[in-house]
Design an enzyme around this catalytic site. Structure first.
Site, short mmCIF file in Angstrom:
data_model
loop_
_atom_site.label_atom_id
_atom_site.label_comp_id
_atom_site.label_asym_id
_atom_site.label_seq_id
_atom_site.Cartn_x
_atom_site.Cartn_y
_atom_site.Cartn_z
CE LYS A 129 -4.48 0.73 0.02
NZ LYS A 129 -5.52 -0.15 -0.52
P1 NAD Z 1 -13.45 7.30 -2.96
O1 NAD Z 1 -12.48 8.37 -2.65
O2 NAD Z 1 -13.93 7.14 -4.36
O3 NAD Z 1 -14.76 7.42 -2.01
C1 NAD Z 1 -14.69 7.57 -0.63
C2 NAD Z 1 -16.06 8.03 -0.18
O4 NAD Z 1 -16.11 8.05 1.23
C3 NAD Z 1 -16.42 9.46 -0.65
O5 NAD Z 1 -17.77 9.47 -1.03
C4 NAD Z 1 -16.20 10.29 0.62
O6 NAD Z 1 -16.98 11.48 0.63
C5 NAD Z 1 -16.69 9.29 1.64
N1 NAD Z 1 -16.28 9.60 3.01
C6 NAD Z 1 -15.08 10.01 3.47
N2 NAD Z 1 -15.14 10.23 4.80
C7 NAD Z 1 -16.41 9.95 5.17
C8 NAD Z 1 -17.11 9.99 6.40
N3 NAD Z 1 -16.49 10.36 7.52
N4 NAD Z 1 -18.43 9.64 6.43
C9 NAD Z 1 -19.06 9.27 5.30
N5 NAD Z 1 -18.46 9.20 4.10
C10 NAD Z 1 -17.15 9.55 4.04
O7 NAD Z 1 -12.75 5.94 -2.44
P2 NAD Z 1 -13.09 4.45 -2.86
O8 NAD Z 1 -12.12 4.04 -3.93
O9 NAD Z 1 -14.56 4.29 -3.08
O10 NAD Z 1 -12.63 3.67 -1.55
C11 NAD Z 1 -13.48 3.57 -0.40
C12 NAD Z 1 -12.96 2.46 0.50
O11 NAD Z 1 -12.92 1.24 -0.24
C13 NAD Z 1 -11.55 2.65 1.06
O12 NAD Z 1 -11.50 2.06 2.33
C14 NAD Z 1 -10.70 1.87 0.09
O13 NAD Z 1 -9.48 1.47 0.68
C15 NAD Z 1 -11.61 0.70 -0.18
N6 NAD Z 1 -11.34 -0.03 -1.41
C16 NAD Z 1 -11.38 0.59 -2.62
C17 NAD Z 1 -11.14 -0.15 -3.76
C18 NAD Z 1 -11.23 0.44 -5.13
O14 NAD Z 1 -11.14 -0.31 -6.12
N7 NAD Z 1 -11.48 1.73 -5.28
C19 NAD Z 1 -10.82 -1.52 -3.67
C20 NAD Z 1 -10.80 -2.11 -2.41
C21 NAD Z 1 -11.08 -1.37 -1.28
#
Ligand code: NAD
Length: 430
Positions: free
Chosen positions: A120
């Site tokens: 990461k």
């Molecule tokens: P992103 O940046 O696209 O979205 C994150 C979302 O969370 C946004 O809508 C943001 O406004 C919201 N957020 C942030 N703080 C918040 C809070 N306190 N309360 C409510 N909402 C809040 O990110 P993503 O790619 O969707 O990733 C989200 C999670 O999924 C992370 O933990 C990431 O590690 C995990 N993840 C992502 C992927 C991927 O392919 N993108 C794969 C595996 C895991």
């Protein structure tokens, strides 16, 4: 419950509590290691990251001023293949968080049995206040600072919180310029025109949808009409919400960093996505009640899908959760102290290292396609993803029944067993 032996971690006192993300990972790791009667030497190998890199990243801002950002890249374990894991741009990034996320990537790749290790990266910055040109300079300088670690055979980044296809294109270009030829397979989650895979953008949300279907079937609830709440409305959350709605679920609440929305009759997810595209955030959306993020977690629903950041469900609020099933779209949304409360309440939790593994699975497909120079149709990607997610869910469920443990401990147990067996076969390089 199977009788277990106890490992003593020398650094246990260093951690502040179960909300430290590395501690949250380690407490589950310890449990699984004990179940497996893991050899003491292997335990020590697997509880330490292989490599931790900290870089200072100087960037000229649009104002002409120079700012120096801190960047991290952690390779947790590469015994099963090249390190794989996203890069996060966020003010909250810490080395402990990056270490935990790198370990989760290791276990995640092993749960879905793809030939990658875990890594990461992160840069401490506030991308929402930076211009695209500043973000590009930051991305390129961070990439060049860690360039000797990166490579299709050694370490392959992907998008994470606040990074996207455009950032991946900059990383790929920077790496390629240093190596004097185009190397598409050095990152995944790229734009499709640049060697990205069809279906990658939707893959994590689609994987969440697939395991939600499996989980509902397991607990005996119908998919049609199941009431779903999604916390976090970014890549993972908004796509999972759309796909679940398309599959017949009713999405009764969503949230992002700006606030939360509830509508017991069901939100039109595509309409909320359109609102967010226009207004950046979900708050202010008119066809729902505005509630707080804390109230959202306690909404009456069948499925709660946390898809934002770590430590959302903790020992303080787990009792208030009414969902029967939790599907962890985010990494580490449940603090270790909440596990027991959720177990006691009979909540069926599909853990992060299984639930959100769809993203890394299609990243693996992207890497395979780039290296082969031969691209698959979206149907092929989606059907291979479905097969892996369904099989992985059923494998984890099998381990959970075998050891009489919850799905989280079962997923760790399956993953650690797979990583440990590779270490045993490879032996210890002296
Ligand atoms: P992103 O940046 O696209 O979205 C994150 C979302 O969370 C946004 O809508 C943001 O406004 C919201 N957020 C942030 N703080 C918040 C809070 N306190 N309360 C409510 N909402 C809040 O990110 P993503 O790619 O969707 O990733 C989200 C999670 O999924 C992370 O933990 C990431 O590690 C995990 N993840 C992502 C992927 C991927 O392919 N993108 C794969 C595996 C895991």
């Amino acid at each position: 419950m199977t009788e277990t032996k106890h490992f003593m971690r020398p650094d246990k006192d260093r951690f502040l509590g179960d909300e430290n993300p590395f501690e949250a990972m380690m407490s589950r790791f310890d449990y699984a290691a004990e179940l497996l009667h893991l050899d003491g030497g292997l335990y020590k190998v697997l509880r330490n990251p292989e490599k931790q890199v900290i870089v200072s990243v100087p960037v000229q801002l649009d104002s002409g001023e120079v700012e120096v950002f801190t960047g991290y890249r952690v390779l947790y374990n590469t015994s099963r293949g090249p390190a794989k894991g996203g890069i996060r741009f966020d003010l909250g990034v810490t080395l402990e968080e990056v270490k935990a996320l790198a370990a989760w990537m290791t276990w995640k790749c092993a749960v879905v049995n793809i030939p990658f290790g875990g890594a990461k990266g992160g840069v401490v910055c506030d991308p929402l206040t930076m211009s695209p040109a500043e973000l590009e300079r930051l991305t390129r300088r961070y990439t060049s600072s860690i360039i000797e670690i990166l490579g299709p055979d050694s370490d392959v980044p992907a998008p994470d919180v606040n990074t996207n296809e455009r950032v991946m294109a900059w990383i790929m270009d920077t790496y390629s310029m240093h190596h004097r030829h185009t190397v598409t397979s050095v990152v995944t989650g790229k734009p499709v025109e640049l060697g990205g895979s069809l279906g990658r953008r939707e893959a994590t949300g689609r994987g969440c949808m697939i395991v939600t279907q499996e989980a509902l079937q397991h607990v005996g609830l119908p998919l049609k009409g199941a009431r779903v709440v999604v916390q976090g409305f970014g890549n993972v959350g908004s796509i999972a919400a759309e796909l679940l709605q398309r599959a017949g679920c009713t999405v009764v609440g969503v949230s992002d960093v700006s606030g939360a929305l509830a509508n017991p009759k069901g939100l039109d997810v595509a309409d909320v996505v359109a609102w967010r595209q226009e207004h950046r955030y979900v708050s202010g959306y008119p066809k729902a009640d505005a509630i707080t993020n804390e109230e959202l977690l306690a909404l009456d629903c069948d499925v709660l899908l946390p898809a934002a950041l770590e430590n959302v469900i903790t020992a303080r609020n787990a009792d208030a959760v009414k969902a029967k099933v939790i599907v962890e779209g985010a990494n580490g949304p449940t603090a270790a102290g909440a596990d027991e409360i959720l177990d006691r309440k009979g909540v069926f939790v599909v853990p992060d290292i299984l639930a959100n593994a769809g993203g890394v699975t299609v990243s693996y497909f992207e890497w395979v396609q780039d290296r082969g120079g031969y691209f698959w149709t979206e149907e092929t990607v989606n059907s291979r993803l479905t097969e892996i997610m369904v099989n992985s869910f059923r494998n984890v469920l099998g381990v959970s029944k075998k050891y009489n443990v919850n799905m989280r401990i079962a997923a760790y147990t399956l993953a650690i067993d797979r990583v440990a067996s590779v270490h045993r076969l490879r032996g210890l390089y002296a």
